[in-house]
Design an enzyme around this catalytic site. Structure first.
Site, PDB file in Angstrom:
ATOM      1  N   GLU A 177      -1.602   9.237  -5.337  1.00 28.27           N
ATOM      2  CA  GLU A 177      -0.499   8.499  -6.637  1.00 28.27           C
ATOM      3  C   GLU A 177      -0.057   9.329  -6.935  1.00 28.27           C
ATOM      4  OE1 GLU A 177      -3.909   9.249  -9.937  1.00 28.27           O
ATOM      5  OE2 GLU A 177      -2.613   8.217 -11.054  1.00 28.27           O
ATOM      6  N   LYS A 219      -1.579   4.541  -5.117  1.00 29.37           N
ATOM      7  CA  LYS A 219      -1.543   4.204  -6.627  1.00 29.37           C
ATOM      8  C   LYS A 219      -0.260   4.440  -7.972  1.00 29.37           C
ATOM      9  CE  LYS A 219      -4.584   5.485 -10.619  1.00 29.37           C
ATOM     10  NZ  LYS A 219      -6.140   5.552 -11.420  1.00 29.37           N
TER      11      LYS A 219
END
Ligand code: 13P
Length: 340
Positions: A177, A219
């Site tokens: 992420e 992500k």
């Protein structure tokens, strides 16, 4: 490293019509969210709130996995079942946030690097035993006048790659992420440029550390106008620019891309996902991994009162349902009126 398990987990995380609930807010973040609804933030109130979300009837139709915080991984439902076991029994994969937070990056004013690599091998082994099958590490990239610097992008990419390699070694699927924050007055073009540079640095580092793309989930933050920018790009522009950047940088071998909501309104996060998922010929499934955009209505309805649990669960169910439709490009604004 169990490659068959990694493949199975990654595929399940992005199964059709399902997405991930991020419920891994640190106790500090929880404190701020609970304060906004006038609820005291204690270990028990955090347990009660997370339990409300996890025990929502039917949530498993829309939710493939839940990202837990260390404390939550060790907490139990009101009936005494560990949350991780409860979720797994429902067919929802338990995941765990393993970075220990974004700290100031030395000699780089205004920038951050996420910490948590020391001792991570041992922590991952312990989390696997507790039931975690995927993990999350969030890097934070801030847009400003002369930032992000190359130093910041590469420090964060390096940490993400070392984390991802350790996860795969432990048969835990890493969620990668690198979040480009939406704060700032910059135009959407600048967000697009920074997002592309961030993803390029991230994938270069993953390759350098022998991380197999097939066993990771990205992500991503969406390409949006800075929060303070006078021109706010519309849904189609956000979707078009986000997918363009992803196509330029994310290998087709990646099993799926999930998005964070980053402070977008609940419906904007759903509309943006829907517009992207409706596009033809994408190399990966796209879905959600929202915290705020899935939880906000439930949190506001709950207000810490047990009498409100049913209504809060219905509010959570509705957002999960809307985002499930969006992940298939089947959401329509009219459906929002059917909220419970
Ligand atoms: P938001 O959807 O609230 O941005 O949270 C997602 C997340 O997990 C951030 O790390």
């Amino acid at each position: 490293m169990d490659q068959a398990l990694l493949s199975k987990t990654a595929a399940a995380m992005v199964a059709k019509g399902k997405g991930i609930l991020a419920a891994d807010e640190s106790s500090g973040t929880c404190e701020a969210r609970f304060k906004s609804i006038g609820v005291e933030c204690t270990e028990e109130s955090r347990r009660a709130y997370r339990g409300l979300l996890f025990t929502t009837p039917g949530a498993e139709q829309f939710i493939s996995g839940v990202i837990l915080y260390d404390e939550t991984m060790r907490q139990k439902t009101s009936d005494g079942v560990p949350f991780a076991d409860y979720l797994a029994k429902k067919g929802i994969l338990p995941g765990i946030k393993v970075d220990t937070g974004a700290k100031s990056l030395a000699l780089c004013p205004g920038e951050k690097v996420s910490e948590g690599l020391d001792g991570l091998r041992e922590r991952l082994a312990a989390y696997f035993k507790l039931g975690a099958r995927f993990a999350k590490w969030r890097a934070v990239i801030t847009i400003g006048e002369a930032i992000p610097t190359h130093t910041c992008l590469y420090a964060n990419a390096h940490a993400l790659a070392r984390y991802a390699a350790l996860c795969q070694e432990a048969s835990i699927v890493p969620i990668i992420e690198p979040e480009v924050l939406l704060d700032g007055e910059h135009a959407i073009e600048r967000c697009e440029e920074v997002t592309e540079a961030t993803l390029r640095a991230t994938y270069a580092a993953l390759a350098a550390h022998n991380v197999s793309c097939e066993h990771t989930i990205l992500k991503a933050s969406m390409v949006v106008s800075g929060k303070g920018c006078a021109r706010q790009a519309g849904v189609d522009e956000v979707a078009g620019r986000t997918v363009r950047v992803l196509k330029r940088t994310v290998p087709a071998a990646q099993p799926g891309v999930v998005f964070l909501s980053g402070g977008q309104s609940d419906v904007a996060a759903t509309a943006h996902l829907n517009a992207m998922a409706a596009m033809k010929g994408l190399p990966w499934p796209l879905t959600f991994s929202y915290s705020r955009a899935l939880q906000n209505p439930a949190l506001g309805t709950w207000k810490g009162q047990s009498a409100n649990v049913g209504a809060a669960q219905r509010a959570f169910h509705h957002r999960a349902h809307m985002n499930s439709l969006a992940a298939q490009g089947r959401w329509k604004a009219e459906l929002e009126k059917q909220a419970a």
